[in-house]
Design a protein around this motif. Structure first.
Motif, mmCIF file in Angstrom:
data_model
loop_
_atom_site.group_PDB
_atom_site.id
_atom_site.type_symbol
_atom_site.label_atom_id
_atom_site.label_comp_id
_atom_site.label_asym_id
_atom_site.label_seq_id
_atom_site.Cartn_x
_atom_site.Cartn_y
_atom_site.Cartn_z
ATOM 1 N N ALA A 1 1.027 -0.668 -0.037
ATOM 2 C CA ALA A 1 0.293 0.290 -0.149
ATOM 3 C C ALA A 1 0.791 1.514 -0.032
ATOM 4 C CB ALA A 1 -0.598 0.141 1.821
ATOM 5 N N ALA A 2 1.690 1.410 -0.343
ATOM 6 C CA ALA A 2 2.913 2.481 0.446
ATOM 7 C C ALA A 2 2.959 3.899 -1.059
ATOM 8 C CB ALA A 2 4.431 1.762 0.212
ATOM 9 N N ASN A 3 2.210 2.752 -2.117
ATOM 10 C CA ASN A 3 2.060 3.609 -3.679
ATOM 11 C C ASN A 3 0.718 4.594 -3.217
ATOM 12 O OD1 ASN A 3 1.011 1.059 -4.037
ATOM 13 N ND2 ASN A 3 0.850 1.741 -6.100
ATOM 14 N N ARG A 4 0.154 4.217 -2.251
ATOM 15 C CA ARG A 4 -1.352 4.872 -1.937
ATOM 16 C C ARG A 4 -0.567 6.161 -1.729
ATOM 17 N NH1 ARG A 4 -5.486 1.710 -1.978
ATOM 18 N NH2 ARG A 4 -5.605 -0.240 -3.682
ATOM 19 N N HIS A 5 0.458 6.715 -1.998
ATOM 20 C CA HIS A 5 1.012 7.912 -0.964
ATOM 21 C C HIS A 5 0.742 8.423 0.363
ATOM 22 C CE1 HIS A 5 0.544 8.258 -5.746
ATOM 23 N NE2 HIS A 5 -0.417 9.327 -5.370
ATOM 24 N N GLU B 1 -2.690 17.465 -8.765
ATOM 25 C CA GLU B 1 -3.728 16.141 -8.415
ATOM 26 C C GLU B 1 -4.171 15.159 -9.419
ATOM 27 O OE1 GLU B 1 -8.401 16.467 -7.719
ATOM 28 O OE2 GLU B 1 -7.844 18.558 -7.876
ATOM 29 N N GLN B 2 -4.426 15.003 -9.950
ATOM 30 C CA GLN B 2 -4.535 14.702 -11.854
ATOM 31 C C GLN B 2 -2.973 13.111 -11.656
ATOM 32 O OE1 GLN B 2 -3.339 15.548 -15.181
ATOM 33 N NE2 GLN B 2 -4.285 13.996 -16.240
ATOM 34 N N VAL B 3 -1.952 14.019 -11.371
ATOM 35 C CA VAL B 3 -0.567 13.041 -11.219
ATOM 36 C C VAL B 3 -0.711 12.242 -10.286
ATOM 37 C CG1 VAL B 3 1.526 13.376 -10.831
ATOM 38 C CG2 VAL B 3 0.490 15.288 -12.805
ATOM 39 N N ALA B 4 -1.014 12.958 -8.511
ATOM 40 C CA ALA B 4 -1.222 12.110 -7.575
ATOM 41 C C ALA B 4 -2.177 11.033 -7.893
ATOM 42 C CB ALA B 4 -1.677 13.512 -6.195
ATOM 43 N N ARG B 5 -3.613 11.241 -8.721
ATOM 44 C CA ARG B 5 -4.449 10.162 -8.073
ATOM 45 C C ARG B 5 -3.714 9.049 -9.027
ATOM 46 N NH1 ARG B 5 -8.058 13.510 -10.457
ATOM 47 N NH2 ARG B 5 -8.055 13.005 -12.181
ATOM 48 N N LEU B 6 -3.362 9.194 -10.436
ATOM 49 C CA LEU B 6 -3.174 8.301 -11.477
ATOM 50 C C LEU B 6 -2.066 7.740 -11.144
ATOM 51 C CD1 LEU B 6 -4.776 10.234 -14.326
ATOM 52 C CD2 LEU B 6 -5.695 8.643 -12.892
ATOM 53 N N ILE B 7 -0.775 8.831 -10.921
ATOM 54 C CA ILE B 7 1.003 8.031 -10.942
ATOM 55 C C ILE B 7 1.002 6.668 -9.840
ATOM 56 C CG2 ILE B 7 1.539 9.232 -8.601
ATOM 57 C CD1 ILE B 7 4.294 9.836 -10.842
ATOM 58 N N ARG B 8 0.199 6.335 -9.351
ATOM 59 C CA ARG B 8 -0.030 5.481 -8.277
ATOM 60 C C ARG B 8 -0.072 4.065 -8.767
ATOM 61 N NH1 ARG B 8 -4.269 2.682 -6.262
ATOM 62 N NH2 ARG B 8 -6.448 3.393 -6.802
ATOM 63 N N SER B 9 -0.789 4.032 -9.792
ATOM 64 C CA SER B 9 -0.836 3.126 -10.851
ATOM 65 C C SER B 9 0.173 2.606 -11.421
ATOM 66 C CB SER B 9 -2.422 3.189 -11.795
ATOM 67 O OG SER B 9 -1.621 4.006 -12.268
#
Length: 517
Positions: free
Chosen positions: A23-27, A291-299
Motif C-alpha cells: 500500500a506504499a504507492n497510495r501516497h 491532483e491528476q498526477v497524484a491520483r493516477l501515478i500510483r498505478s
C-alpha cells in the motif's frame, strides 16, 4: 519481503505501526512543526524502502540526510537512547547500524551530479509557473513552443528560447495573423523574467545531457534500492525553481512510466519536502495537474509523500488521497493554529483511547500520531507512536566523504560535461547569417548595376547627336531632374540596406521564407 516498521511503544502508545509495502504507492504525508522529528522519519522510511529494493528520491533541504550514506556508530552520543527505544518498541532484534547506497544530485553541480532537463521537456505550463507569467505572457510562450515544434527548432536551454523570442518579436505581425495576438511588450516581459531566472542560476537546470529517469530508479546488485538525494540547500534560495523542478520530475515519471496496476511493492518512492512551496500562489490549472498526477501515478508504481509543517498546506482534494500519515507535533499558539490543528485531527479515524487533537498537540520530539492503510485499503485508527531510531548516521557526512560517494557512483561522469548540440539558437543564427549574406550580395549586385547604368548614361551623353539640341533642351532638363531624383532615392535605399536597419528588415522578411528549410 517485509512491511516497513515505523514505530510502536507499548501499552501507552498502542500496537506496533507498520506501513504495508503493497500500500506504499497510495501516497502519504509527513507533517509537523520545525524540530519535531520530520527529518528522522524521512530518514528511517528511506532506509526501509531501500532495504526492500525500492529506489527513493528526496530533497535534502538542510544537508542532514547525507548521513544515509554512512552507518551509525555506537560512539554516537544518542547510541544509548537509540538502543533503549529499539527495545521499548520491540525493534531490538532487527536494529543495527548500516549505510545505504546513495546517489547525490545537485542542480548546480557542486554537491552532487548535475541534473538537467530541456525547455521542451518542461513545457510552457511549468515554465510559465516558474517565471510567474500573466495569462497574456503565457499565451505568447505557448506560441513560441508551437513555432519551435513546427519549424524543427529544439528548445534545449535558455539561449534557445531567448533567441526564438527575438525572432518572434521581429515577426510579430505575421505570427499574429496565424496564432493570435503576439505582443512585443509580452515578449519583452518574458525576456526580462528569463534574465532574472538566469541570474538566479536557472540556466544550469536547462540543457543536455538531460536526466534519464532510469538513473533515479536503480537497484544495486545486492538488491537494495538507491536513495537519490537532491542537495537543495542552495536551491531553496529560489523556491519557485525548487518546486517547479520537483513537479517537472513528478510529471515526467507520470508521462514516461508504464502502467503496472497494484504491484507488491512500489517502483519508486518520491518525497516532496517543503511541499507548501508547490501550492503557494499556484494557479488553479497547476493545482489540478498536481491532483491528476497524484491520483493516477500510483498505478505506475510510484508513491508520493508530501513533507510539510502543516497538513493545511496541502489542498483538500490532494490531502484526501494521502493514505499513509505520520503527524508530528503541531503547535497551536494562535487562533489560526488552533483551527489548523482541529482540521488535521478531523482527517484521522478516531481512537477511543485518546483525543486525537490533544495527541497531535502533545506528542514530543521523535513521537508522532500515525495512521496507515490496512490490507483492504482502509485507513487504520490513529495511534500515538514512538518512531524507531535510524540505522544510518544521524546528521551530515563530511565533504570528503561526500566526494568519495560521488566518485564511486555508478553514473559518475555521465552528466558532468555539458553537450551543446544544434538547437533553436544555432538554427536562427544560421538563418540570420544566410539572410545577411544574401542582403550583402543583393547590395553588391545593386551597386554594380548602378555603376553600369551611370557609365551607360555618361557614354550616351558623349555619343548622342547634336541635331535638334536646342529644341529639346527643356525636355532634356526635365529628364535630368527626374534621373537625379531617382538616383538620390536609390542611393538612400542602398545606404539603408547597407546599414543595420536594412539588415533587420531583410532578416525579418526572409525569416518567414526559411520555414520549409
Amino acid at each position: 519481503m517485509e512491511d516497513i516498521f515505523v514505530g510502536g511503544g507499548g501499552p501507552e502508545y498502542g500496537d506496533a505501526q507498520e506501513l504495508l509495502l503493497k500500500a506504499a504507492n497510495r501516497h502519504g504525508l509527513i507533517a509537523g512543526a520545525t524540530g519535531t522529528g520530520k527529518t528522522v522519519t524521512l530518514q528511517i522510511l528511506s532506509e526501509s524502502f531501500s532495504a526492500q529494493g525500492v529506489p527513493v528520491f528526496l530533497a535534502d533541504v538542510k544537508g542532514d540526510l547525507s548521513g544515509l550514506a554512512r552507518a551509525g556508530s555506537p560512539d554516537f552520543k544518542l547510541h544509548g537512547a537509540f538502543t533503549s527505544r529499539a527495545e521499548k518498541i520491540g525493534f531490538a532484534d532487527r536494529y543495527g547500524y548500516d549505510a545505504f547506497p546513495v546517489t547525490f544530485w545537485d542542480l548546480f553541480g557542486e554537491q552532487g551530479h548535475p541534473v538537467r532537463t530541456t525547455l521542451t521537456e518542461m513545457g510552457p505550463l511549468l515554465l510559465s509557473r516558474l517565471l510567474g507569467l500573466t495569462d497574456a505572457q503565457e499565451g505568447v510562450l505557448n506560441i513560441a513552443f508551437r513555432v519551435a515544434d513546427e519549424q524543427g527548432m529544439p528548445l534545449l536551454d535558455l539561449k534557445d528560447l531567448q533567441a526564438l523570442l527575438v525572432w518572434i518579436g521581429e515577426n510579430a505581425d505575421a505570427l499574429s495573423l496565424r496564432y493570435g495576438n503576439v505582443s512585443t511588450r509580452s515578449v519583452g516581459a518574458i525576456q526580462r523574467d528569463l534574465l532574472v531566472l538566469e541570474n538566479e542560476g536557472g540556466q544550469k537546470l536547462f540543457g543536455e545531457p538531460a536526466l534519464e529517469l532510469t538513473d533515479i530508479m536503480r537497484v544495486d546488485p545486492d538488491g537494495r534500492g538507491r536513495i537519490n538525494i537532491l542537495d537543495a540547500g542552495t536551491l531553496m534560495s529560489s523556491p519557485k525553481l525548487y518546486a517547479t523542478f520537483l513537479l517537472w520530475l513528478l510529471s515526467e515519471l507520470f508521462e514516461e512510466l508504464p502502467e503496472v496496476g497494484d504491484p507488491d511493492k512500489p517502483r519508486l518512492i518520491f518525497f516532496f519536502d517543503e511541499a507548501h512551496l508547490l501550492f503557494e500562489d499556484a494557479p488553479k490549472a497547476l493545482v489540478n495537474k498536481v491532483e491528476q498526477v497524484a491520483r493516477l501515478i500510483r498505478s505506475k508504481g510510484v508513491g508520493v509523500y508530501f513533507v510539510t509543517q502543516n497538513p493545511d498546506d496541502i489542498p483538500e482534494d490532494i490531502l484526501g488521497q494521502l493514505g499513509n500519515r505520520v503527524q508530528h507535533a503541531l503547535r497551536a499558539f494562535t487562533a489560526r493554529d488552533q483551527k489548523a490543528l482541529s482540521r488535521a485531527a478531523e482527517t484521522y479515524r478516531p481512537n477511543p483511547r485518546f483525543d486525537t487533537e490533544d495527541a497531535i498537540r502533545d506528542v514530543g520530539t521523535g513521537e508522532a500520531v500515525t495512521s496507515f492503510l490496512g490490507p483492504k485499503g482502509a485507513p487504520g485508527i490513529v495511534e500515538r507512536t514512538l518512531i524507531r531510531p535510524p540505522s544510518s548516521q544521524l546528521g551530515p557526512i563530511t565533504e570528503s566523504e561526500r566526494r568519495a560517494v560521488i566518485q564511486a557512483s555508478p553514473i559518475a561522469g555521465k552528466y558532468e560535461a555539458v553537450v551543446d548540440r544544434e538547437s533553436a539558437f544555432e538554427v536562427l543564427k544560421r538563418r540570420a547569417d544566410t539572410a545577411a549574406r544574401e542582403a550583402e550580395e543583393a547590395e553588391r549586385r545593386e551597386a554594380e548595376a548602378e555603376a553600369a547604368e551611370a557609365e551607360r548614361r555618361r557614354s550616351r551623353r558623349y555619343d548622342a547627336p547634336q541635331v535638334g539640341r536646342s529644341s529639346s533642351r527643356g525636355s532634356s532638363s526635365r529628364s535630368r531632374e527626374n534621373e537625379s531624383l531617382a538616383g538620390a532615392v536609390t542611393e538612400m535605399l542602398v545606404k539603408e540596406l547597407k546599414g543595420s536597419t536594412g539588415r533587420r528588415i531583410v532578416r525579418g522578411v526572409l525569416g518567414g521564407l526559411f520555414k520549409g528549410r
